[in-house]
Design an enzyme around this catalytic site. Sequence first.
Site, mmCIF file in Angstrom:
data_model
loop_
_atom_site.group_PDB
_atom_site.id
_atom_site.type_symbol
_atom_site.label_atom_id
_atom_site.label_comp_id
_atom_site.label_asym_id
_atom_site.label_seq_id
_atom_site.Cartn_x
_atom_site.Cartn_y
_atom_site.Cartn_z
ATOM 1 N N GLY A 7 0.812 -1.205 0.000
ATOM 2 C CA GLY A 7 0.000 0.000 0.000
ATOM 3 C C GLY A 7 0.847 1.257 0.000
ATOM 4 O O GLY A 7 0.477 2.276 -0.593
ATOM 5 N N SER A 8 1.995 1.213 0.671
ATOM 6 C CA SER A 8 2.905 2.361 0.668
ATOM 7 C C SER A 8 3.413 2.643 -0.738
ATOM 8 O O SER A 8 3.503 3.802 -1.168
ATOM 9 C CB SER A 8 4.082 2.093 1.613
ATOM 10 N N HIS A 19 -5.223 -5.441 7.006
ATOM 11 C CA HIS A 19 -6.273 -4.748 6.270
ATOM 12 C C HIS A 19 -7.451 -5.654 5.922
ATOM 13 O O HIS A 19 -7.490 -6.822 6.290
ATOM 14 C CB HIS A 19 -5.665 -4.071 5.051
ATOM 15 N N ASN A 70 10.116 -0.734 -10.121
ATOM 16 C CA ASN A 70 9.495 -2.052 -10.274
ATOM 17 C C ASN A 70 8.725 -2.311 -8.987
ATOM 18 O O ASN A 70 9.297 -2.679 -7.963
ATOM 19 C CB ASN A 70 10.532 -3.150 -10.501
#
Length: 436
Positions: free
Chosen positions: A85-86, A219, A287
């Site tokens: 998510g970062s 999450h 990437n």
Amino acid sequence: MSDHRALVLDEVRKYHAEQSGGGGPFVPGVTEIWPSGAVLDESDRLALVEAALDLRIAAGSISRRFESSFARLLKQRKAHLTNSGSSANLLALTTLTSPLLEDERLRPGDEVVTVAAGFPTTVNPILQNGMVPVFVDIDIPTYNATAERVAEAIGPRTRAIMMAHTLGNPFQAREIAELAEAHGLFLIEDNCDAVGSSYDGRATGSFGDLSTVSFYPAHHVTMGEGGCVLTSSPALARIVESLRDWGRDCWCEPGESDTCRKRFQYQLGTLPEGYDHKYAFSHIGYNLKTTDLQAALGLSQLARIDEFGAARRRNWSRLRDALDGTPHLILPEPTPLSDPSWFGFVITLAHDAPFARPELVRFLENRRIGTRQLFAGNLTRQPAYAGQRFRISGSLDNSDIVTERTFWVGVYPGLTDEMIDYVASSVREFVEGART
């Protein structure tokens, strides 16, 4: 399915049954009550093993299937998986710096309005791209900024808004999206804590130009690690894909060639005419891809997203009802017009509480009840941001309150009614004891 494959999967089912039967009953004060965690079942284990049997070690067809399913869920045109998510947040903000956006692109020195009381990776991409965060305060007990606070923060250099839905509780997404449109600003929704939440009848993650999600085990659905960037803009989606995939200009899937039917007919930059398009690069990229192994787990988890959301809402409501009226505690409230799929249950001590947060937190932790701070509290007080360039709009009084008097406990689907009741009774016992 081959006989050998069927045999392996049958043994996996047996193994899962053996591993799932030894948890034992809940023992108050002994059994760990985690604030968050993944809820994994037989289908998840089978999905991982099947992908492993097929040696799905890179991004491929399973990743594409997940992206399509997830985009449909959030009513977006495109979803691009990332390794976290970062990374999704970094990718979303960096997308808005692309030269392909011409005069609309974000540039170093531009301002991005964000929230002071949040998680660092919502803010870090702003600084990493040489821009200036403009910090606004939150309201308590929703723990979100309001459209009014954001409007007051907009200045002549402001070009974007990047905000998270705090602990699954939506911010005023429609009003802030309208504000962004009126001022010609981009809006990025950090939806990492709020998959399954809605605001004004519409899914969070569908209001911004771009939105992001995390699939970390804490999450709503998990891939172990992983994230996603979503958008309904084909132009932005093309940039997201390029930046995620090394910055290349080609849009062929891994293992494919000549999707555009003119692989050797391009002339880009000062490259020679006919240079292989698979090795032409239009962005300074990364990437940030994930793997089919992770996507296989994600697809399995996605089938249970409604079940998970219902459990989170049920646990939150049970805890809220049990703590209602407890003195010296400010209990959370959903944002008006919202239906949160809660990430956690946040508690703030009243200013006149006869005890401090560390005392209550230690009491709970000693009872094996896991607690967490509301992320970084007021980010401007964190060592990492000392010397960084930022602007503060108004006061950050509530962000300071969060830093000093706020924490949260879990409501994730792995918690039982018995566990939720024990958390509530422990909090009440501490508060009553502190008053005598």
